[in-house]
Design an enzyme around this catalytic site. Structure first.
Site, PDB file in Angstrom:
ATOM      1  N   GLU A  79       0.827  -1.197   0.000  1.00 41.55           N
ATOM      2  CA  GLU A  79       0.000   0.000   0.000  1.00 41.55           C
ATOM      3  C   GLU A  79       0.870   1.259   0.000  1.00 41.55           C
ATOM      4  O   GLU A  79       0.572   2.247  -0.668  1.00 41.55           O
ATOM      5  CB  GLU A  79      -0.916  -0.012   1.234  1.00 41.55           C
ATOM      6  CG  GLU A  79      -2.167   0.808   1.078  1.00 41.55           C
ATOM      7  CD  GLU A  79      -3.183   0.507   2.177  1.00 41.55           C
ATOM      8  OE1 GLU A  79      -4.105  -0.304   1.923  1.00 41.55           O
ATOM      9  OE2 GLU A  79      -3.025   1.031   3.295  1.00 41.55           O
ATOM     10  N   GLU A  96       2.105   1.750  -3.332  1.00 40.42           N
ATOM     11  CA  GLU A  96       1.002   2.197  -4.198  1.00 40.42           C
ATOM     12  C   GLU A  96       0.766   3.696  -4.020  1.00 40.42           C
ATOM     13  O   GLU A  96       0.596   4.436  -4.987  1.00 40.42           O
ATOM     14  CB  GLU A  96      -0.292   1.419  -3.850  1.00 40.42           C
ATOM     15  CG  GLU A  96      -1.439   1.739  -4.805  1.00 40.42           C
ATOM     16  CD  GLU A  96      -2.774   1.119  -4.383  1.00 40.42           C
ATOM     17  OE1 GLU A  96      -2.819   0.393  -3.379  1.00 40.42           O
ATOM     18  OE2 GLU A  96      -3.764   1.379  -5.080  1.00 40.42           O
ATOM     19  N   CYS A 122      -8.410  -2.091   4.015  1.00 39.95           N
ATOM     20  CA  CYS A 122      -8.272  -3.255   4.894  1.00 39.95           C
ATOM     21  C   CYS A 122      -9.589  -3.693   5.500  1.00 39.95           C
ATOM     22  O   CYS A 122      -9.724  -4.812   5.966  1.00 39.95           O
ATOM     23  CB  CYS A 122      -7.330  -2.941   6.057  1.00 39.95           C
ATOM     24  SG  CYS A 122      -5.825  -2.186   5.540  1.00 39.95           S
ATOM     25  N   SER A 170      -7.480   1.940  -2.332  1.00 41.86           N
ATOM     26  CA  SER A 170      -6.236   1.209  -2.606  1.00 41.86           C
ATOM     27  C   SER A 170      -6.636  -0.134  -3.199  1.00 41.86           C
ATOM     28  O   SER A 170      -7.647  -0.731  -2.816  1.00 41.86           O
ATOM     29  CB  SER A 170      -5.480   1.004  -1.294  1.00 41.86           C
ATOM     30  OG  SER A 170      -4.561  -0.050  -1.437  1.00 41.86           O
ATOM     31  N   LYS A 196     -15.453  -9.864   7.674  1.00 41.53           N
ATOM     32  CA  LYS A 196     -14.415 -10.725   7.087  1.00 41.53           C
ATOM     33  C   LYS A 196     -15.007 -12.034   6.581  1.00 41.53           C
ATOM     34  O   LYS A 196     -14.469 -12.648   5.662  1.00 41.53           O
ATOM     35  CB  LYS A 196     -13.336 -11.021   8.136  1.00 41.53           C
ATOM     36  CG  LYS A 196     -12.513  -9.812   8.525  1.00 41.53           C
ATOM     37  CD  LYS A 196     -11.394  -9.526   7.549  1.00 41.53           C
ATOM     38  CE  LYS A 196     -10.682  -8.227   7.883  1.00 41.53           C
ATOM     39  NZ  LYS A 196      -9.865  -7.749   6.759  1.00 41.53           N
ATOM     40  N   GLU A 225     -16.058 -11.156   3.301  1.00 44.10           N
ATOM     41  CA  GLU A 225     -14.902 -10.833   2.452  1.00 44.10           C
ATOM     42  C   GLU A 225     -14.258 -12.087   1.884  1.00 44.10           C
ATOM     43  O   GLU A 225     -13.944 -12.180   0.692  1.00 44.10           O
ATOM     44  CB  GLU A 225     -13.875 -10.038   3.250  1.00 44.10           C
ATOM     45  CG  GLU A 225     -12.699  -9.569   2.406  1.00 44.10           C
ATOM     46  CD  GLU A 225     -11.573  -8.963   3.250  1.00 44.10           C
ATOM     47  OE1 GLU A 225     -11.343  -9.445   4.380  1.00 44.10           O
ATOM     48  OE2 GLU A 225     -10.943  -8.014   2.777  1.00 44.10           O
ATOM     49  N   GLU A 273     -13.852 -13.085  -6.040  1.00 45.04           N
ATOM     50  CA  GLU A 273     -12.513 -12.829  -6.574  1.00 45.04           C
ATOM     51  C   GLU A 273     -11.398 -13.214  -5.594  1.00 45.04           C
ATOM     52  O   GLU A 273     -10.225 -13.131  -5.937  1.00 45.04           O
ATOM     53  CB  GLU A 273     -12.376 -11.352  -6.965  1.00 45.04           C
ATOM     54  CG  GLU A 273     -12.432 -10.348  -5.817  1.00 45.04           C
ATOM     55  CD  GLU A 273     -13.853  -9.919  -5.439  1.00 45.04           C
ATOM     56  OE1 GLU A 273     -14.814 -10.636  -5.789  1.00 45.04           O
ATOM     57  OE2 GLU A 273     -13.997  -8.883  -4.766  1.00 45.04           O
ATOM     58  N   CYS A 285     -10.470  -1.884  14.549  1.00 45.48           N
ATOM     59  CA  CYS A 285     -10.774  -3.316  14.641  1.00 45.48           C
ATOM     60  C   CYS A 285     -10.923  -3.783  16.086  1.00 45.48           C
ATOM     61  O   CYS A 285     -11.624  -4.754  16.364  1.00 45.48           O
ATOM     62  CB  CYS A 285      -9.690  -4.128  13.965  1.00 45.48           C
ATOM     63  SG  CYS A 285      -9.433  -3.614  12.270  1.00 45.48           S
TER      64      CYS A 285
END
Lengths: 1054, 590
Positions: B282, B285, B302, B322, B361, B364, B369, B520
Site C-alpha cells: 500500500e 502504491e 483493509c 487502494s 471478514k 470478504e 474474486e 478493529c
C-alpha cells in the site's frame, strides 16, 4: 382579486351578502360525506335536472352538514321574505312537489324539520324572514335545543366552496383586525383570556401553548393542524372541514401571525377525500383573494399552508408521531422532551393544534376572549363538538357548551334509545376513553369531570350503548382497535395491549378465571403508567372503566359462561336460547316439531323446563325480544309452540311414556335431604331437578295446594287449572314430598328444618302488595290486587262493587281488571305514565281493551274519597304530564296540578309486590336493603351456609321464567355442593335433528292463535287464548332462521 | 461547558449530582443502579422498553430515567411497589414472546435479558406467547438474525443508522407485528448491509449473531487430510482475554497462541505478518500514485465493511480505494502459494482459518474474486473450475474462538505463553497497531517516510492519528513534500470524507478508514460488551505491544524481506498484482 384593505373587504362582504339572502328562491342540499352517503348527491342531480328542464330561476347550492345525521338528507329551502326552512329525510320523490311549491311561492309542508328566522353566524347575523309559525323554530327541536353553535356557526348554512359566502357572514374580518390592529403578543393574550383549551382531547390551554411557541426563537417555525381524526365513531373534524374549511384556514393564519410561523401544515387522513378536496379549494381561493400566501391583506405578513395526507394510522394523531409522518418517516412517537415547540417538524419550533381549536380562533378574535368565557364552565370555556352515535334516537354532530351533562346529551338531545331498550353506558373519548354507566350520566362534560370517572373528553366521540351491548365485548373491541393501532415501539403498549386483548378474548369465550381479572387490572395500571405516548397511556381506559362499573358482566362471562346481551358468540347457541332465563334449547324443539318428532320435541322442552305448557301460556317471552326473525317481519312465537307441543302430548295421552322414562332415569338415592319453602315456580323447578338427581326433596307450602303465584294469582282464563295440575302432578310422581298448610316460622321452625335437612331453599316469592300511600287507602272497598286474585282463585265471591278502579300497570293490575270485569263490573285502569311504558304483557293489555276495560293514562291517585259510611265513593286523580326522559329511557310523569274525580265503589291497588320475609330475618339470615332475601349472585347461598334463596324472594317481583331460571341454576350448584361432583348434565340428553339452515325465510308472517270471541268470555273464566292449530304450529316453527347453526370460516389474518 | 452540580432528592435523601445528566446516569453517580434494557450508553435512547422507569414527583406517569434529565430540586424515587410492579410486568411482557431456551442459546450467560430477568426476580411465565414467529434471516454470510429473540430495543437500528449511516435495518410493521427488518424483508444478505456486525455487538440477546463457523473448523482440524493453519488478527490478542474471563483489554498474545495450538491447528500464524506486507504494497502504491498523478486521495482497503459501504453508497469513488487486499486476504493468498510451495504441500489440502474481530471478514473471504491461489495453481496443477478454492476458508470471530476454547476445555488462565510459528508468524509493531483506528496510517507513515526520504524517522509514534476522535488529521513533511492525511473510524465519519471527495473538496492525499468505532479492536466480532472504556483499554494494550516489539517498522520485518526475496521479488510486482491486489464492485443501494 386580491383584497388589500378594509374597504375592499367590506365591499366584498356587501356584495356577497346577496349570496346568503338572494332575491330569488334557493334550494341548498347538505352535502357532507354523511349527506352524500344518504343520497344527497343523487338528490342534487335530481333538483338540478328538474330546474334546468323547467328553466326555473331557482338557485341550487351545495352546503355543508347541519349535523343531524339520522335525519339526512337535509335540504334548506329559502324563498325571499320567508324564514329558511330546513327539511329532513328528503328523497327524489319530494323534488317535484318542492319545486312546484317554490314556483308558486308556497313553502313545502311535508318533511319540514324546522324554520330559521334569524341566524347568528357569531361573526355576523342574518335575518331570513318571519312567519310559517306552524313549524318549530330550529332551536325548539330537541336535537338543537340545548346546543350552542360556535364552531359549527356556519356549517350547513353557507356554501363551503365559496370564500365569498364566508366573508359575507363576517369571515376574515378577524384576520384583518389581527394583522392591522393587533400585535402578535396581543393575539396570544386574547387567546389566553378566552381560556380556550386544546380540543384534541388533552385540554392543554391553547394560549399558554401559543405563548411558549411565540417566545421560542427560530428562523423557521411551523404550525400544524392535526386533522388525523381516527376514533371509531368520531367525525367532528371531518365535518368541520367539509362544511366550513375557511374557518380553519383563517384560524391557522391568525395563529401563524401570533406565533411567528410562516408555514402551516394540515395533516389530514386520506380517508377524508371530500374534506381534503374542500380544504384544497379553500386554500386556493384564500390565496386568490390575497388572504393567504405573500403579503396577506397587504400587511407584509406571509403565510402558506400545505396539506399532508396521512395514511390513516391512529397513532399519527400523537404529535411527535404526526411530525415524523409529515417528515416521511414511519409514524412512531418519540419521547418528549424535547417538545415540538423546541424541536418539532424538521427540527424547527412547531405548534400543533386540533382542527376544532383552530376553528374557535376567529370567533375568539371577533368577539373577544371575555365573550368566549361566558360559555362553558370556569375551567372549561366554550363549547365542544361531539359526534353522538350508537343506540340513540337522534344521532349526529352536536355542539354543546362545556359543562352540559351527559344526561342532556343522551336523553334530551339524543332523546334516549328511541326504543324500549334501556341506555346502559356512554363511551366518551373513543378507544382512549372510558365507558360511563347510566347512573353517572348527570356528570358535566368537561375535562376534569370525565377524567375523574376514568374516561377522557378525547376529541369528542360519544357512543351510546344500551342493554344489548356487552361491556366485555366493548372493552375487547376498543382494545382490539388500540392494539391494532399501536405503533409497536414501547413494551407496555405493544405487548401489554396484546395480552390484554388475549385475556379479554378469553372472557368472551368463557375461558377466563379470577386471576385474569387481576391480570387485566395489573396490565391496565402498568400500561397507563409506563407507555411512551398518549395512545398507550389511555388505551387501558375502556378495560379499566368497564371493570370498575360493569364488573358483574365480567363475572357473568367468567363464572356462568354467559353473555346476557347475546354478543359473545361462543357463549350461547342462539339469541332466543340465550335470553330465555331457563336457557331452553328453542331452535331444537322448533326443529324437532318441524320434523314431526312431537314426542322428542316435548321431551326436549320438558327437560329444559318442568312446566312447558304452563309457561307456554304465561311467559313474558324473553326469547321473542331477541329473535332475529324480527329483522325480517316479526319474532317467532316460541312460547306458543311449546305450549302447542305439550298441550298436544297431554291431549293425546302420550306424556306418561315420557314421564316414565324420566322417572326411571332418576339418579340413585343420595340420602341428602332438601327442604324447599314455597311451591311457586321457583320451588317447583328446584324440586324437579333436585329430586331427579336422587335427593330427598320436601316442599313446605303454607297454602293447601302447590303452584304459588301460578295457582293463586294468575286467572284461569290465562292458565287453566287442569294444565297446572297435570304438570305439578308429574313433579309429585318424581317423588317430591309436599307438606301443605304448613307455614315455616309458625307451624314449623327454621331451626327444626336446619336440624333435619342438609339444605334449605327459600323460594317464598314476592306476593305482598305494596301499599300506596294515598289518603283513603284504608277505606272499605280498597283491595289489594294479589289478595283479590287469590280470593277469586280460591273460589270465593270477590268483594267488589259495580265500579272498579285498578291502580297499576303490571300483569297483576291487568289480571285484576279483567277478572273484575268478568264479574260484571265497570273497570278503569289508572296509570301515571304512558301506555307504551306499561310493564304488563302487551297481549294482556290488548285483551283487557277488547273486553272493555277502560284505561286512564298519565293519571295518579291523589286521594280516595269516602262516603258517609267510610266506604269508597270515588277517587281523585291528578293529571300528569310527560316530562323529560329519565335514566330508564322513559318519560318522567310530572304532576300538572290539575285533578279530577271519578266515581267508583272499589279501588284495587296493584302497584307492585314485595317480599314477606320476617321469619327469615328472625332466623338471622341477612336481607338486602330493599327487603329481599340476600343470596350470592352466583351461588345463591344466603348468609347461612346451609340455606339458599331463589326466585322473587331474592330478586323482587320478576317473571315466573326468571324465577325458574334461577332455580335451575341453583339446583345445579346445590347438587355440586352436596355431592362435590358435576352431575347436573346427566339430566339432559341429545336429540337427533337436522342442522340445515333455511335458505330463505319460511313460514310466512307470524301466526296468531285463535282467541275466544269476546262475547263468549263474559262472566266465565274459560281460557281466552285457544292455542295454535297443528298447521299454525308447524308453520310457525318453520319460521325459525336457525341462528344456532354456525359455520366456522377460518379467517386467519395475513 | 462548566459542569454544574445540582441538588436533587433520591429516595428521600437529598444529594448532589452533575447537572445535564439523565436521571439514570445521575443515580449511577451516587451509587444507585437503575435496571435498564433498551438503553445503551452512546448508542440507543429509544426509550422503548419501559424498564428504567422511576417516580418523579409531579409527573403524571412514571418517567423513563434513560432520557429524562435531572433538574434542580427534582424528587426521584428509584424503587417503590409501583415501580417494581411496572418493571416486572414489562419484563414479563417481553419474556412472553421471547423463547425460553436459554440453555441452548449462544448468548447463554452473556445475555442482558437473561440477567435482567434474574435481577428483577422473574420466576414465572406470566403471559402466553402472542406473536407469530418470523423466519430466521440467514441470507447474510456474516450475520444471522433470529427475530423471535428480538426484543425490539432498537439498539441495532440506532447503531446501523446513527453510527454507521447504513440504515440496512429499521423497524417495520405496527403493533405486535413490529419487527426489525430489512428493505422489503429481503434479508441482510440482499441489501446494503456492510456486515460490520456492530448490531450483533450491541444486541442484548441473541437476535443478531455472527454466523457460527466453528463446527466446520473443528471438523477440518480433526481431518487428517487437511493442513489447517490459523492466522490471528491484531485485535484478537486484546479481545479474547475478556471473553475468557480476564480483565478488559488484557493483552494475551502468548496465551492465545498456546490456546490455538491446544485446539490442534497445524500452524499458528499472525495476520500481522501480512499487515506488514500490506504496508509494503500500500505504501508503494501511495508513493506511486503521488508520483504518477494517480487518483488521490487514496483510501485504505483493509476494512471489508468499509469496502462494501463504498461499493453500495459511493460506487463512483471506487478508484480512490487502494487496490491492496486486506491483510487477511493477503495472508490466505501467500499461505496457499508461497508457503505451500515452501513446504511442498498440495494447496488444496491447506485450510486457512482467520480469527478476526470482524464479521464482515466472513463475507470478504467469500467474495468470488478472493481465489488468487486457485488461479496461481490452476495451470500448474491442471485444475478445473470445479476445483475452485478460496484463499481463506473460514473466518471465526473473537466470540467463536472463545466458544471453541471453552468447548474444548482450554483453561486460558493456566496456559503458558507460546510463540507464533515461522515464517508467517513474524511481525512488527507496525502490524500490531493495525487493530486501532489510526494504526494503518501510522504504520504506513513509518515505512513511507523512510522509503521516500531515505532517512530513519526520529519519532516514530504518530500521536496525531491515535485516539477515538471521529475524524483525525495530520500533515506530514516528506522531504519537503507536505502530505495531508486523515483517519476516520465509523462509516458515518467515512461518509463525511467521501462526500468531500465527491464534491471534489478533499484536501487529503491518504485516508485511513476503519468501519468500526475505535477500529478493529472495537470490531463487530469482538467480545461483548464493547464500550468506549473497554475500547480504550484494548487500544492501550495494542500500543503497549507495539512498544515492546523489537522491530516496529514493516519494511524491517525479516520475514517480509525474505518473502520478497524468495517469491514476490518487489512491491507492486507481477506476483503482487496477481496475489495481493484486487478490484471492486459497483453495488448501489437497492
Amino acid at each position: 382579486m386580491k383584497i388589500s384593505d378594509l374597504a375592499k373587504l367590506n365591499e366584498l362582504k356587501e356584495k356577497a351578502a346577496k349570496k346568503i339572502l338572494p332575491d330569488k328562491p334557493y334550494i341548498a342540499i347538505g352535502m357532507g360525506t354523511c349527506g352524500i352517503g344518504r343520497g344527497a348527491e343523487v338528490l342534487f342531480d335530481c333538483f338540478e335536472r328538474t330546474i334546468n328542464e323547467r328553466n326555473l330561476d331557482i338557485l341550487l347550492k351545495k352546503t355543508g352538514c347541519f349535523g343531524y345525521c339520522s335525519e339526512e338528507p337535509l335540504v334548506n329551502i329559502y324563498i325571499p321574505g320567508h324564514p329558511l326552512i330546513i327539511m329532513h329525510k328528503i328523497s327524489e320523490n319530494d323534488v317535484i312537489p318542492i319545486i312546484t311549491g317554490i314556483v308558486k311561492g308556497i313553502m313545502p309542508y311535508r318533511n319540514v324539520l324546522c324554520r330559521v328566522e334569524e341566524w347568528d353566524f357569531i361573526t355576523g347575523k342574518f335575518k331570513f324572514g318571519e312567519g310559517l309559525t306552524d313549524y318549530p323554530l330550529w332551536n325548539e327541536v330537541p336535537f338543537f335545543k340545548w346546543q350552542k353553535k360556535i364552531v359549527l356557526r356556519n356549517c350547513g348554512i353557507i356554501v363551503p366552496d365559496d370564500i365569498e359566502e364566508y366573508i359575507a357572514v363576517g369571515g376574515y374580518f378577524p384576520l384583518y383586525k389581527v394583522l392591522h390592529e393587533m400585535t402578535p403578543a396581543a393575539v396570544v393574550e386574547e387567546v389566553k383570556t378566552s381560556k380556550l383549551r386544546g380540543r384534541g382531547g388533552a385540554g392543554f390551554p391553547t394560549g399558554q401553548k401559543w405563548e411558549l411557541m411565540a417566545k421560542v426563537k427560530g428562523d423557521q417555525k411551523y404550525i400544524i393542524c392535526n386533522a388525523d381524526e381516527g376514533d371509531p365513531g368520531a367525525f367532528m373534524n371531518r365535518n368541520e372541514i367539509e362544511s366550513d374549511p375557511f374557518m380553519l384556514v383563517e384560524g391557522m393564519t391568525i395563529g401563524a401571525f401570533a406565533m411567528g410561523a410562516s408555514k402551516g401544515v394540515v395533516y389530514i387522513r386520506a380517508e377524508y377525500p371530500l374534506a381534503v378536496r374542500r380544504l384544497k379549494e379553500a386554500i386556493r381561493q384564500a390565496k386568490e383573494y390575497g388572504l393567504l400566501g405573500e403579503n396577506i391583506l397587504n400587511s407584509g405578513f406571509n403565510f402558506d399552508i400545505d396539506i399532508v395526507e396521512g395514511a390513516g394510522a391512529f397513532v399519527c394523531g400523537e404529535e411527535t408521531a404526526l411530525i415524523h409522518s409529515i417528515e416521511g418517516k414511519s409514524g412512531r412517537p418519540s419521547p418528549r422532551p424535547p417538545y415540538p415547540a423546541e424541536r418539532g417538524l424538521y427540527g424547527k419550533p412547531t405548534n400543533i393544534n386540533n382542527v376544532e381549536t383552530w376553528c374557535n380562533i376567529p370567533v375568539v378574535i371577533s368577539k373577544g376572549g371575555k365573550w368566549f368565557t361566558k360559555t362553558g364552565t370556569e375551567r372549561s370555556a366554550g363549547t365542544k363538538v361531539f359526534s353522538l352515535v350508537g343506540k340513540v334516537k337522534n344521532t349526529g354532530l352536536i355542539e354543546m357548551p362545556l359543562g352540559s351533562t351527559l344526561e342532556t346529551i343522551v336523553f334530551k338531545i339524543g332523546e334516549g334509545t328511541g326504543s324500549q331498550k334501556r341506555v346502559k353506558a356512554v363511551q366518551t373519548g373513543g378507544p382512549s376513553g372510558g365507558c360511563i354507566p347510566v347512573e353517572y350520566l348527570n356528570t358535566p362534560v368537561d375535562y376534569e369531570s370525565l377524567s375523574s370517572l376514568g374516561s377522557i373528553m378525547g376529541s369528542g366521540g360519544m357512543v351510546v350503548m344500551d342493554q344489548d351491548n356487552c361491556m366485555v365485548d366493548v372493552a375487547r373491541y376498543f382494545t382490539e382497535f388500540s392494539n391494532g393501532e399501536s405503533c409497536g415501539k414501547c413494551t407496555p403498549c405493544r405487548e401489554g395491549l396484546a395480552q390484554t386483548l388475549e385475556i379479554l378474548t378469553r372472557f368472551t369465550k368463557g375461558n377466563a378465571n379470577e386471576a385474569d381479572i387481576h391480570k387485566l387490572e395489573n396490565l391496565g395500571k402498568v400500561i397507563k403508567n409506563s407507555a411512551l405516548c398518549g395512545l398507550g397511556q389511555t388505551a387501558p381506559n375502556p378495560v379499566l372503566t368497564t371493570l370498575r362499573y360493569f364488573r358483574d358482566e365480567y363475572d357473568h362471562h367468567m363464572i356462568e359462561k354467559k353473555c346476557e346481551p347475546g354478543i359473545c358468540q361462543s357463549l350461547f347457541s342462539a339469541l332466543c336460547e340465550n335470553s330465555c332465563p331457563m336457557h331452553m334449547n328453542i331452535p331444537r324443539y322448533l326443529q324437532l316439531l318441524k320434523e314431526e318428532k312431537l314426542e322428542d320435541a316435548f321431551e326436549s322442552t320438558l327437560r329444559d323446563n318442568p312446566l312447558p305448557s304452563t309457561i307456554g301460556r304465561i311467559c313474558h317471552f324473553h326469547c321473542q325480544m331477541k329473535c332475529r326473525r324480527e329483522s325480517i317481519d316479526a319474532p317467532v312465537s316460541q312460547g306458543d309452540i311449546h305450549r302447542y307441543i305439550s298441550d298436544t302430548i297431554y291431549r293425546e295421552g302420550k306424556a306418561q311414556k315420557i314421564y316414565d322414562r324420566i322417572i326411571r332415569e332418576k339418579l340413585p338415592l343420595t340420602h341428602k335431604r332438601i327442604a324447599i319453602i314455597g311451591s311457586g315456580p321457583a320451588g317447583l323447578t328446584a324440586a324437579y331437578y333436585l329430586v331427579r338427581l336422587g335427593h330427598d326433596v320436601t316442599i313446605f307450602e303454607s297454602e293447601s295446594e302447590a303452584g304459588g303465584i301460578l295457582r293463586w294469582a294468575i286467572p284461569k282464563y290465562r292458565l287453566p287449572l287442569e294444565i297446572l295440575k297435570t304438570e305439578i302432578q308429574f313433579i309429585k310422581d318424581l317423588g317430591v314430598h309436599f307438606v301443605f298448610n304448613t307455614t315455616v316460622g309458625k307451624d314449623v321452625t327454621m331451626e327444626t328444618l336446619e336440624n333435619e335437612f342438609n339444605t334449605i331453599i327459600l323460594a317464598v316469592g314476592a306476593h305482598k302488595d305494596i301499599a300506596l300511600s294515598v289518603n283513603g287507602n284504608e277505606l272499605e272497598g280498597v283491595l289489594s290486587g294479589m289478595e283479590f286474585l287469590k280470593d277469586v282463585a280460591k273460589g270465593n265471591k270477590p268483594k267488589i262493587g259495580k265500579n272498579v278502579v285498578v291502580i297499576g300497570a303490571g300483569n297483576v293490575a291487568i289480571d285484576a281488571a279483567r277478572t273484575a270485569q268478568r264479574y260484571g263490573a265497570e273497570v278503569t285502569v289508572v296509570y301515571r305514565r304512558l301506555k307504551s311504558d306499561m310493564p304488563a304483557n302487551k297481549d294482556e293489555i290488548k285483551g283487557a281493551e277488547i273486553e272493555g276495560v277502560n284505561f286512564l293514562f298519565l293519571c295518579n291517585p291523589k286521594e280516595i274519597l269516602a262516603d258517609t259510611n267510610d266506604k269508597v265513593r270515588g277517587i281523585e286523580l291528578m293529571k300528569m304530564a310527560s316530562g323529560d326522559l329519565d335514566l330508564s329511557n322513559r318519560r318522567k310523569p310530572v304532576p300538572t296540578g290539575e285533578s279530577f274525580i271519578i266515581a267508583c265503589d272499589t279501588v284495587i291497588m296493584a302497584v307492585g309486590e314485595e317480599v314477606e320475609a320476617t321469619f327469615v330475618r328472625n332466623f338471622g339470615i341477612k336481607l338486602s336493603s330493599n327487603g329481599n332475601i340476600y343470596s350470592d349472585h352466583f351461588t345463591f347461598v344466603t348468609s347461612h351456609p346451609k340455606v339458599y334463596a331463589i326466585g322473587d324472594a331474592v330478586t323482587g317481583p320478576a317473571t315466573a321464567a326468571e324465577a325458574m331460571g334461577i332455580a335451575k341454576k341453583a339446583a345445579e350448584i346445590i347438587d355440586f355442593n352436596l355431592m362435590n361432583k358435576r352431575r347436573f348434565h346427566k339430566l339432559f340428553r341429545g336429540f337427533d335433528y337436522s342442522d340445515e339452515v333455511p335458505l330463505k325465510p319460511e313460514g310466512g308472517n307470524r301466526h296468531y292463535a285463535v282467541r275466544r270471541p269476546f262475547e263468549e268470555r263474559k262472566g266465565n273464566f274459560d281460557e281466552v287464548n285457544m292455542g295454535y292449530s297443528k298447521e299454525q304450529a308447524y308453520a310457525e316453527a318453520s319460521r325459525c332462521l336457525r341462528c344456532d347453526v354456525r359455520v366456522t370460516v377460518n379467517t386467519e389474518e395475513d | 461547558m462548566e459542569i454544574k452540580k445540582i441538588n436533587i432528592t433520591v429516595n428521600g435523601k437529598p444529594c448532589q449530582v452533575t447537572g445535564g445528566k439523565t436521571i439514570l446516569e445521575a443515580c449511577e453517580e451516587i451509587g444507585i443502579k437503575i435496571p435498564s434494557l433498551c438503553y445503551l450508553k452512546d448508542v440507543s435512547h429509544n426509550a422503548s422498553c419501559a424498564i428504567c422507569v422511576v417516580e418523579v414527583k409531579g409527573a403524571k406517569t412514571l418517567v423513563r430515567s434513560c432520557i429524562n434529565k435531572v433538574s434542580e430540586g427534582m424528587e426521584v424515587k428509584t424503587y417503590s411497589p409501583l415501580i417494581s410492579q411496572v418493571r416486572k410486568t414489562n419484563l414479563e411482557l417481553i419474556l412472553a414472546n421471547h423463547p425460553k431456551d436459554c440453555l441452548i442459546c449462544e448468548r447463554n450467560g452473556n445475555c442482558e435479558l437473561q440477567s435482567l430477568a434474574f435481577t428483577l426476580g422473574i420466576t414465572e411465565t406470566a403471559f402466553p406467547k402472542t406473536k407469530k414467529v418470523d423466519k430466521i434471516d440467514d441470507t447474510s454470510l456474516s450475520l444471522i438474525r433470529t427475530p423471535e429473540k428480538c426484543i425490539l430495543c432498537g439498539r441495532c437500528i440506532s447503531v446501523c443508522s446513527d453510527v454507521q449511516t447504513v440504515n440496512a435495518i429499521d423497524f417495520s410493521g405496527r403493533g405486535l407485528r413490529s419487527r426489525v427488518s430489512t428493505y422489503r424483508d429481503k434479508g441482510l444478505g440482499n441489501v446494503a448491509c456492510t456486515n460490520c456486525g456492530q448490531c450483533a455487538l450491541v444486541c442484548p440477546t441473541a437476535a443478531i449473531v455472527e454466523r457460527d463457523d466453528s463446527k466446520s473448523v473443528i471438523n477440518d482440524i480433526y481431518n487428517n487430510d487437511k493442513y489447517v493453519i490459523v492466522q490471528t488478527a491484531p485485535a484478537i490478542r486484546v479481545g479474547i482475554g475478556e471473553a475468557m474471563g480476564m480483565e478488559e483489554g488484557a493483552l494475551v498474545t502468548g496465551k492465545m497462541v498456546a490456546g490455538l495450538r491446544k485446539l490442534g491447528f497445524d500452524k499458528i500464524f499472525d495476520t500481522q505478518f501480512t499487515a506488514d506486507l500490506t504496508i509494503m504494497e500500500e505504501g508503494f502504491e501511495l508513493i506511486n500514485r503521488i508520483k504518477s498523478g494517480g487518483t488521490l486521495p487514496m483510501v485504505t482497503s483493509c476494512s471489508p465493511g468499509w469496502i462494501k459501504f463504498i461499493e453500495h453508497f459511493f460506487p463512483k469513488s471506487l478508484d480512490h480505494l487502494s487496490t491492496c487486499k486486506s491483510p487477511q486476504q493477503m495472508f490466505g493468498a501467500v499461505a496457499k502459494t508461497y508457503y505451500a510451495e515452501k513446504l511442498n504441500i498440495d494447496p488444496r489440502k491447506i485450510v486457512v482459518v482467520s480469527i478476526m474481530p470482524c464479521t464482515a471478514k466472513k463475507f470478504e473471504c467469500k467474495r468470488p474474486e478472493m481465489n488468487s491461489a486457485f488461479h496461481y495453481w490452476k495451470d500448474k496443477l491442471s485444475l478445473s473450475e470445479n476445483d475452485n478454492f478460496f484463499d481463506v476458508d473460514y473466518v471465526l470471530t473473537t466470540r467463536e474462538l472463545a466458544r471453541m476454547f471453552k468447548q474444548t476445555g482450554v483453561d486460558f488462565s493456566k496456559l503458558q505463553e507460546e510463540e507464533f510459528d515461522t515464517p508467517l508468524g513474524i511481525s512488527t509493531g507496525a502490524g500490531v497497531i493495525f487493530a486501532a483506528s489510526g494504526g494503518v496510517m501510522e504504520a504506513a507513515v513509518r515505512t513511507a517516510y523512510e522509503v521516500i526520504t531515505g532517512k530513519p524517522m526520529d519519532k516514530i509514534d504518530l500521536k496525531a492519528v491515535r485516539g477515538f476522535d471521529g475524524i483525525k488529521e495530520a500533515e506530514l513533511d516528506l522531504n519537503g513534500t507536505k502530505l495531508k492525511v486523515a483517519v476516520v473510524h465509523t462509516l458515518k465519519n467515512a461518509r463525511t470524507l467521501l462526500e468531500q471527495i465527491e464534491q471534489g473538496e478533499s484536501p487529503y492525499a491518504f485516508i485511513e478508514v476503519m468501519t468500526c468505532p475505535g477500529g478493529c479492536l472495537g470490531g463487530g466480532g469482538q467480545s461483548i460488551p464493547t464500550t468506549w472504556e473497554i475500547r480504550q483499554k484494548r487500544a492501550d494494550s495494542i500500543y503497549k505491544e507495539d512498544r515492546l516489539k523489537p522491530i516496529r517498522k514493516s519494511h524491517e520485518n525479516p520475514a517480509i524481506k525474505a518473502l520478497y526475496d524468495e517469491f514476490l521479488i518487489e512491491p507492486l510486482g507481477h506476483k503482487s498484482h496477481e496475489l495481493l491486489h484486487t478490484g471492486y464492485v459497483k453495488r448501489g443501494v437497492y
